[in-house]
Design a protein around this motif. Sequence first.
Motif, PDB file in Angstrom:
ATOM      1  N   GLY A 173       0.795  -1.219   0.000  1.00 57.37           N
ATOM      2  CA  GLY A 173       0.000   0.000   0.000  1.00 57.37           C
ATOM      3  C   GLY A 173       0.826   1.267   0.000  1.00 57.37           C
ATOM      4  N   SER A 201      -2.325  -6.703  -4.626  1.00 62.37           N
ATOM      5  CA  SER A 201      -3.272  -5.995  -3.765  1.00 62.37           C
ATOM      6  C   SER A 201      -3.701  -6.916  -2.623  1.00 62.37           C
ATOM      7  N   HIS A 202      -4.055  -6.304  -1.478  1.00 60.34           N
ATOM      8  CA  HIS A 202      -4.442  -7.077  -0.301  1.00 60.34           C
ATOM      9  C   HIS A 202      -5.501  -6.320   0.499  1.00 60.34           C
ATOM     10  N   GLU A 203      -6.261  -7.062   1.264  1.00 61.28           N
ATOM     11  CA  GLU A 203      -7.166  -6.477   2.246  1.00 61.28           C
ATOM     12  C   GLU A 203      -6.804  -7.061   3.611  1.00 61.28           C
ATOM     13  N   ASP A 210     -10.014  -1.724   8.552  1.00 59.64           N
ATOM     14  CA  ASP A 210     -10.058  -2.668   7.443  1.00 59.64           C
ATOM     15  C   ASP A 210      -9.587  -1.897   6.219  1.00 59.64           C
ATOM     16  N   VAL A 211      -8.397  -2.245   5.690  1.00 62.53           N
ATOM     17  CA  VAL A 211      -7.837  -1.488   4.574  1.00 62.53           C
ATOM     18  C   VAL A 211      -7.657  -2.387   3.354  1.00 62.53           C
ATOM     19  N   GLU A 212      -7.628  -1.759   2.194  1.00 57.11           N
ATOM     20  CA  GLU A 212      -7.366  -2.464   0.933  1.00 57.11           C
ATOM     21  C   GLU A 212      -6.280  -1.707   0.188  1.00 57.11           C
ATOM     22  N   THR A 213      -5.308  -2.437  -0.325  1.00 54.53           N
ATOM     23  CA  THR A 213      -4.200  -1.823  -1.054  1.00 54.53           C
ATOM     24  C   THR A 213      -4.283  -2.175  -2.536  1.00 54.53           C
ATOM     25  N   SER A 214      -3.598  -1.391  -3.350  1.00 56.31           N
ATOM     26  CA  SER A 214      -3.622  -1.619  -4.797  1.00 56.31           C
ATOM     27  C   SER A 214      -2.393  -2.363  -5.298  1.00 56.31           C
TER      28      SER A 214
END
Length: 343
Positions: A173, A201-203, A210-214
């Motif tokens: 991220g 990408s991950h959550e 609670d995050v999400e990356t690209s």
Amino acid sequence: MAMTFKRQLPIPKEVKEMYPVSPEAAACKAQIDQSLADIFTGKSNKKLLIIGPCSADREDAVYEYCTRLKRVQEQVADKLVIVPRVYTNKPRTTGDGYKGMLHQPDPNEKPNPFKGVLAIRSLHTKILTDLGMSTADEMLYPANYWYLSDLMSYVAVGARSVENQEHRLVASGITVPVGMKNPTGGDLSVMMNAITAANHSHEFIYRGWDVETSGNPLAHAILRGYVNKHGQSLPNYHYEDLEFLCEMYSKASVANPALIVDTNHSNSGKKYFEQPRICKEVLHSCRHNSDIDKLFKGFIVESYLEEGCQPIGSGEVYGKSITDPCLGWEKTENLILHMASIL
């Protein structure tokens, strides 16, 4: 209880409001970020030099060091992009010893993480605002990255952290280059797995969110040498090592194959004076193998105002490392100018 909760630290947003980044400084960092992205994607033939003290132990000496770097950067701008190594977290093998400015903003006083968080933000901000140089630091504690996220143009994940799940996910991220060091045991597959994980990408849970990356396409390898089963330091910067890494990359699904060579640690056996020779050998390998030359993007060098190192205590020499020994300024300047002359 074995753990005492002494005080709650300010969240990154609060610390950023205390030491804000001006629009001019933000624009300067964006320009440097683009320069580094161009290096790692192959759009630029310049090389990256991440250089500075083993650990940033005091603001005045580190700032003076960066002021000198700024003057040299202006002389070599056509060949090198210099990013000051401002490492404010210091991993300790046994857990003992100076753990960096984050823990102890004054090495001669007791740990104070509250003052430490403010001190590291202040130092990185001052270097960017006054000198127009964005910095590099090690992501020893992934949760702390956001205290400096708007100031750094380069992030390193250390040899003891590279296999850690949270480090890999947080790296995915981050929008600037993240270097994954080979582990102390030397298994390059661990490093390559970390790069692959950071590319994706991950959550996940991060700082209570609670995050999400690209995914980070600029994650890459750092070779820093390794330690064998007998505890002996062995290098991995020689021609055959670089050729082997090229082969590993050719079989991996990685966004932008790239390599940084750390010239100290196990590559030099902590013989800091060997760093210029190591730089010259790596550049020699690049001249003889186009695949290595394409993969290789730059160096990490440990350097300070005064050469060597010293214990913490009274009578300390200004600008001399209190952790691992470093090159002094005269040899540092000669190395940078020589490096630019042969690139």
